[in-house]
Design an enzyme around this catalytic site. Sequence first.
Site, short mmCIF file in Angstrom:
data_model
loop_
_atom_site.label_atom_id
_atom_site.label_comp_id
_atom_site.label_asym_id
_atom_site.label_seq_id
_atom_site.Cartn_x
_atom_site.Cartn_y
_atom_site.Cartn_z
CG PHE A 145 1.57 7.92 2.88
CD1 PHE A 145 0.40 7.81 3.52
CD2 PHE A 145 2.56 8.39 3.20
CE1 PHE A 145 0.21 8.45 4.49
CE2 PHE A 145 2.46 9.45 4.43
CZ PHE A 145 1.12 9.43 4.98
CD GLU A 152 -5.39 2.72 0.03
OE1 GLU A 152 -4.61 2.37 -0.90
OE2 GLU A 152 -5.23 2.95 1.16
NE ARG A 199 4.10 11.96 11.36
CZ ARG A 199 3.27 11.26 10.72
NH1 ARG A 199 2.89 10.04 11.22
NH2 ARG A 199 2.82 11.42 9.50
CE LYS A 248 -3.70 1.86 7.35
NZ LYS A 248 -4.28 2.55 6.50
CD GLU A 299 -6.48 4.74 4.81
OE1 GLU A 299 -5.94 5.34 5.58
OE2 GLU A 299 -5.90 3.83 4.16
CB THR A 303 -7.64 -4.67 2.18
OG1 THR A 303 -6.72 -4.64 3.32
CG2 THR A 303 -7.47 -3.64 1.21
CD GLU A 337 -7.26 12.77 4.66
OE1 GLU A 337 -7.02 13.67 3.89
OE2 GLU A 337 -7.32 11.38 4.28
CG HIS A 360 -4.33 10.32 3.12
ND1 HIS A 360 -5.32 10.29 4.02
CD2 HIS A 360 -3.32 9.07 3.18
CE1 HIS A 360 -4.98 8.97 4.64
NE2 HIS A 360 -3.90 8.45 4.17
CD GLN A 387 -3.23 3.88 10.60
OE1 GLN A 387 -4.50 3.95 10.41
NE2 GLN A 387 -2.60 4.48 9.99
CG ASP A 416 -5.90 0.22 3.76
OD1 ASP A 416 -5.91 -0.84 4.44
OD2 ASP A 416 -4.96 1.05 3.78
NE ARG A 431 -8.11 6.14 9.68
CZ ARG A 431 -7.42 5.92 8.56
NH1 ARG A 431 -5.95 5.66 8.64
NH2 ARG A 431 -7.97 6.13 7.58
CB THR A 475 -6.40 7.74 1.62
OG1 THR A 475 -6.09 6.62 2.66
CG2 THR A 475 -7.49 8.47 1.96
CG ASP A 500 -2.12 0.87 0.77
OD1 ASP A 500 -2.32 1.29 -0.01
OD2 ASP A 500 -2.79 1.28 2.16
CE1 TYR A 557 1.71 6.44 14.70
CE2 TYR A 557 2.87 6.60 12.61
CZ TYR A 557 2.35 7.40 13.86
OH TYR A 557 2.72 8.50 13.82
CA LIG Z 1 -3.96 3.22 2.98
MG LIG Z 2 -6.56 -3.17 4.92
#
Ligand SMILES: [Ca+2]
Ligand SMILES: [Mg+2]
Lengths: 421, 421
Positions: free
Chosen positions: B132, B205, B146, B257, B203, B261, B368, B137, B244, B237, B241, B354, B130, B248
């Site tokens: 990014f 995608e 962050r 995740k 997500e 999917t 988002e 995004h 994650q 996806d 959250r 995403t 996957d 992560y």
């Molecule tokens: Ca993704």
């Molecule tokens: Mg997934």
Amino acid sequence: MVLKSFVEVHPDSHFPIENLPYGVFKPLQGGEPRPGVAIGDYVLDLSALSSAGLFDGPILSKSDCFLQPSLNKLLGMGRPAWKEARATLQKLLSFDNPTLRDNSSLRAKSLLPMDKVQMLLPTVIGDYTDFFSSLHHAKNCGTIFRGPENPIPPNWFHLPIAYHGRASSIVISGTDIIRPRGQGHPMGNSPPYFGPSQKLDFELEMAAVVGPGNELGKPIDVNEAADHIFGLVLMNDWSARDIQAWEYVPLGPFLGKSFGTTISPWIVTLDALEPFVCDAPKQEPHPLPYLVEKISKNYDISLEVQIKPAGLEHSSVLTRSNFNHLYWTVTQQLAHHTINGCNLRPGDIFGSGTISGPEPESLGCLLELTWNGQKPLVLDGVTRKFLEDGDEVIITGCCKGNGYNVGFGTCSGKILPATPL
Amino acid sequence: MVLKSFVEVHPDSHFPIENLPYGVFKPLQGGEPRPGVAIGDYVLDLSALSSAGLFDGPILSKSDCFLQPSLNKLLGMGRPAWKEARATLQKLLSFDNPTLRDNSSLRAKSLLPMDKVQMLLPTVIGDYTDFFSSLHHAKNCGTIFRGPENPIPPNWFHLPIAYHGRASSIVISGTDIIRPRGQGHPMGNSPPYFGPSQKLDFELEMAAVVGPGNELGKPIDVNEAADHIFGLVLMNDWSARDIQAWEYVPLGPFLGKSFGTTISPWIVTLDALEPFVCDAPKQEPHPLPYLVEKISKNYDISLEVQIKPAGLEHSSVLTRSNFNHLYWTVTQQLAHHTINGCNLRPGDIFGSGTISGPEPESLGCLLELTWNGQKPLVLDGVTRKFLEDGDEVIITGCCKGNGYNVGFGTCSGKILPATPL
Ligand SMILES: [Ca+2]
Ligand SMILES: [Mg+2]
Ligand SMILES: [Ca+2]
Ligand SMILES: [Mg+2]
Ligand code: NI
């Protein structure tokens, strides 16, 4: 009961009758891939035994699991089948059983010298996961990559951290590894480095091989997790530290790892490892209930890594460690892996993470041993910050029993120069 | 040339003769999985055409690629085979060709109404990656996870960031998704949360499906990358959250995740998408030479996500976006993926990441859209921070041609409550 085989096994062999690890091989003289077990310096061809009707137990007599090009089918059958296979093989190989011992044509067909076969990947690996379960490794890497304040991320003691690796580039011991190209971290305001990795490293790991999987959405209880693990192999998670350092924020390692991962050909079963069970470390803070085990098992497996530079006759020891340094157990790893409903499939593997011990001589990779190249290792005739072209890295692992070993053989690979673009 | 089929196709159908996307299906009345293409409201059974000898070109007449339970074999054959198949199918389906049109028994055997078949995963997926690659995004997630200082990591403009996802839990559109359990980020000094995810998200995608792969150690040149991509599918996806956010650092997303999917069943080929090529964004800083393309292509694909809560008759639009928002092209993604020598295999997939656009209404996930649950979305009759049990999420994607569509159909899934442990 003392076990003894009619096949001669040297006392220092990794493969006595107490072990009987499983692999997949192809005879050098030709023929299809097939399952075998190691006994002394021989490979016992399980397809030949199966065709001869020697798996006569209630489960295996009805199965074609030994007539497959991979172990996946056997692995999916679960522990009752594995126990039956082990009992049948220990009986057939034993000193006082005439069935195979006195059948010279079957012996010739089924017992092949190891140097007359090519070992292959033992399973079709659907997914490969790599954990991060050595506290010493986590602390050292955190310090090197992120600095000495809080090197261990706050989640580390609460869950066995892991990421998904690349299944396609897992190769069998003995396969050469081509030095990867990639982007490395820029210095100051310069653009990123691009070229062959300048910080190529090994990682001393072991990996668990999954037996029966689980349905998507159905977690595996930590106290039943051992029934979903067939056994362990040695693993070298080759790592390009310059590529990894530049790419890994925020989604984790990718090209710094995916150019190759080497595993040893022989899967040593949990049944063979049972005499070498030792206590798992005390876990503080106490883990969440889904990670609490009634019996928490580690395994006392001595590990050693040697390096053999090109042109040198001898190899030098890089490090000595032990599987029992791991903080999280393989059963906790598996339970965590599935707690969200993620499905495992037979033949999947999950690595332990680099197995570093507490002493400077027990660190599991050059990143730690040379502190990211700042303190070169001076060995017998060689100095190394990271791996150089022509270096061969050889991992061995062995459990020392009372008068016998249960060993893993070796997991090796040699670095070839980057190929021209 | 205006194409027209003897099969009636509504003007708003996603599947006119200009499209002909590939999938794998099973007739509801029984039978093995087999390849098909979509035409209007029908699935054309390619195994039936192949058995009837209608693939009479030089490559396909000698191949059993349409008699397989997956598309992997066709995908491995490469663009010459794909071009031949497309030409043969457009000829066989055309208004003025009698071969299939006037053969009522073959038509009855090979043209099945879509509601009489079950769609399956189109390929055996060896590895799933996957990316990014949406700047919006990346910026939004970075800010949320962050903080607003430097939300975009410094590597982002130099390389298409990616991670490996879980191949085993990829499911076909229409499969229910069970709400995952897991650990969530602790608040202050409290222990981590454990339970069903409280921040379940989708997500938006798309994913590229790999055609011919490459040998381990042999990168694919960015200017040849398009020949290694068969086509695109829609992808959701699903992301937890809270899981994650806690897991992560430092190795990337894992259990947040890997519980599921979803991909759409129809792979729209790059050949069918060619009329919808648009310019890729200007890339500044200029990428490294291995990422510089002679021709840099994006695709103008309108995307929409709808939500249909349990018990409601109607669905509401959550977001509208477009594939052309991506900063890195699929060919750059593929070249980057292999620059270290990592091998791809036919049927592998890699997600775009995403796909968020610049406007508030074009964001590709609830993280988002609701700014991590801080600004609930108020839709027609529903308010949502994150997904609730019973919610169905439906992604659609479509290219608008001159009087026709090249569409992807839908990619949908419904959230089921977490199962008791
Ligand atoms: Ca993704
Ligand atoms: Mg997934
Ligand atoms: Ca590792
Ligand atoms: Mg690796
Ligand atoms: Ni994978």
